[in-house]
Design an enzyme around this catalytic site. Structure first.
Site, mmCIF file in Angstrom:
data_model
loop_
_atom_site.group_PDB
_atom_site.id
_atom_site.type_symbol
_atom_site.label_atom_id
_atom_site.label_comp_id
_atom_site.label_asym_id
_atom_site.label_seq_id
_atom_site.Cartn_x
_atom_site.Cartn_y
_atom_site.Cartn_z
ATOM 1 N N ASP A 1 8.715 15.828 -42.607
ATOM 2 C CA ASP A 1 8.665 14.088 -42.422
ATOM 3 C C ASP A 1 8.518 13.944 -43.763
ATOM 4 O O ASP A 1 8.384 14.485 -44.670
ATOM 5 C CB ASP A 1 7.985 13.873 -41.992
ATOM 6 C CG ASP A 1 7.352 14.293 -40.441
ATOM 7 O OD1 ASP A 1 8.453 14.068 -39.743
ATOM 8 O OD2 ASP A 1 6.918 14.029 -39.874
ATOM 9 N N ASP B 1 13.263 12.085 -35.860
ATOM 10 C CA ASP B 1 12.922 11.051 -35.057
ATOM 11 C C ASP B 1 13.134 9.213 -35.261
ATOM 12 O O ASP B 1 12.657 9.213 -33.608
ATOM 13 C CB ASP B 1 11.387 10.942 -35.561
ATOM 14 C CG ASP B 1 11.067 12.222 -36.035
ATOM 15 O OD1 ASP B 1 10.607 13.132 -34.967
ATOM 16 O OD2 ASP B 1 9.904 12.251 -36.867
#
Length: 166
Positions: free
Chosen positions: A121, A139
């Site tokens: 991330d 995402d």
């Protein structure tokens, strides 16, 4: 090539573009930043490097490693279902765009889980002391796809209601 299989291939190519962009950005940030490092961009947004062994919002991230395989199995099942739905529904444009986005994101995060045991991330939004959980392009793609699925269902319900009133 007949029109229907071409549409299916187009949706797969779109998902492949999403996977490519997702993986390229993850490799870039994983090689540019050190773990936990933040690179300020705006007063409410930083690039960062974090690893998430869990699912959305770090769900089950404190597990003992078993969650890696659980989420891998779930992702593979979702990918198979999405491919089936894309093939069966390839003429429904908005529905297929939504599935394409979810497919690309699911594959992108699946690659991370299999390769690293966690998802990379790097996008971090925050306001003062509040921080939204860090996330990535996969995402974003899954979220956009889910929103488009909801919009497609609303449109379908409205079309059906209109048809029933005629």
């Amino acid at each position: 090539m007949p029109k229907q299989p071409r549409a299916f291939v187009a949706w797969l190519l779109g998902a492949a573009v999403i996977v490519g962009l997702d993986q390229w950005t993850k490799v870039y940030f994983d090689s540019t930043l050190t773990y936990g490092q933040r690179l300020p961009v705006l007063s409410f947004f930083d690039f960062t490097l974090l690893y998430n062994p869990g699912a959305a919002f770090s769900f089950l991230s404190d597990g003992q490693g078993w969650q890696r395989w659980l989420f891998t199995i779930i992702a593979v099942g979702a990918i198979v279902l999405i491919l089936h739905l894309l093939w069966r529904s390839r003429g429904q444009h908005l529905f297929c765009v939504a599935l394409m986005a979810i497919l690309g994101g699911a594959i992108g995060n699946l690659i991370d889980r299999v390769q690293h045991g966690h998802v990379v991330d790097f996008l971090l939004f925050y306001w003062q002391q509040w921080h939204f959980p860090a996330f990535n392009i996969a995402d974003v793609s899954i979220t956009v796809g889910a929103i488009l699925l909801i919009l497609d269902e609303i449109r379908r319900i409205r079309r059906q209601a209109k048809k029933n009133h005629e």
